[in-house]
Design a protein around this motif. Structure first.
Motif, short mmCIF file in Angstrom:
data_model
loop_
_atom_site.label_atom_id
_atom_site.label_comp_id
_atom_site.label_asym_id
_atom_site.label_seq_id
_atom_site.Cartn_x
_atom_site.Cartn_y
_atom_site.Cartn_z
N GLU A 185 -64.12 -89.46 -54.29
CA GLU A 185 -63.94 -90.54 -55.26
C GLU A 185 -64.84 -91.73 -54.94
O GLU A 185 -65.33 -92.41 -55.85
CB GLU A 185 -62.48 -90.95 -55.35
N PHE A 221 -61.27 -101.80 -47.15
CA PHE A 221 -60.88 -100.41 -47.37
C PHE A 221 -61.17 -99.57 -46.12
O PHE A 221 -60.34 -98.78 -45.68
CB PHE A 221 -61.66 -99.87 -48.58
N ALA A 232 -57.80 -100.89 -53.87
CA ALA A 232 -57.49 -99.47 -54.07
C ALA A 232 -56.38 -99.02 -53.12
O ALA A 232 -56.31 -99.47 -51.98
CB ALA A 232 -58.74 -98.63 -53.83
N LYS A 256 -67.38 -93.07 -57.66
CA LYS A 256 -67.33 -94.46 -58.11
C LYS A 256 -68.70 -95.13 -57.97
O LYS A 256 -69.13 -95.89 -58.84
CB LYS A 256 -66.27 -95.24 -57.35
N ALA A 301 -62.77 -103.38 -56.61
CA ALA A 301 -61.89 -102.24 -56.88
C ALA A 301 -61.45 -101.57 -55.59
O ALA A 301 -60.27 -101.21 -55.43
CB ALA A 301 -62.59 -101.23 -57.78
N LEU A 302 -62.35 -101.42 -54.62
CA LEU A 302 -61.98 -100.76 -53.36
C LEU A 302 -61.12 -101.66 -52.49
O LEU A 302 -60.30 -101.16 -51.72
CB LEU A 302 -63.23 -100.30 -52.62
#
Length: 184
Positions: free
Chosen positions: A140, A46, A168, A144, A164-165
């Motif tokens: 965010e 990310f 994302a 998170k 999740a990242l």
């Protein structure tokens, strides 16, 4: 004949912003390397993607200066700050960096208003919108991590956050896009 459509102060402000964007890219790259070294491959991915986005911002500014007849100069950038202590520190520093960048962009917008440089004012509106997105994205990250447990997060919740990242999107929805049917 002088074909530069930018005042000297405006050209210097845009060059300064180019340098800030290059520095931001180095910060995100540095934090990505730190995250990778800590085993957070998804978070690193990310941050690496975000480093590239910051380089793209630098290129937009460079291109604009050139298109307005100016001469962009490439300046030295400071070294990135020390590695964060933990994910909370990293995400908080990312948010602080984005707020600082927003302030710098607003200074260019204000200068364009003072100079009645409507072309630059119009160009900078893209960056104003982008900073809304950048700050929301940073908030965010903080949210998170808080949901995952913050500094007391379990390995399982950190693993889920990392995954999740990794997947994302690099952008977030903005208030300008909200409707009653799709509020977020």
């Amino acid at each position: 004949m002088n074909t530069n459509r930018l005042s000297y102060p405006m050209q210097q402000a845009l060059i300064k912003q180019m340098t800030k964007e290059a520095h931001a890219a180095q910060i995100f790259l540095s934090y990505g390397c730190w995250a990778d070294g800590e085993g957070y491959g998804g978070i690193a991915n990310f941050l690496y993607r975000h480093a590239q986005e910051e380089r793209n911002h630098m290129t937009k500014l460079m291109r604009y200066i050139l298109d307005r007849g100016g001469v962009p100069t490439i300046e030295a950038i400071p070294a990135p700050p020390q590695n964060p202590q933990n994910l909370t520190d990293a995400f908080n520093k990312i948010f602080e960096h984005e707020v600082d960048n927003t302030t710098a962009i607003y200074e260019i917008v204000n200068l364009s208003l003072e100079e009645k440089d409507w072309a630059t004012w119009n160009f900078m509106q893209w960056f104003v919108k982008e900073q809304i997105e950048e700050e929301k994205l940073a908030l965010e990250l903080i949210d998170k991590l808080k949901i995952a447990g913050g500094d007391n997060a379990t390995d399982e919740s950190l693993f889920a956050l990392d995954k999740a990242l990794e997947e994302a999107p690099d952008s977030v929805s903005l208030p300008q896009e909200a409707t009653a049917d799709k509020p977020s």
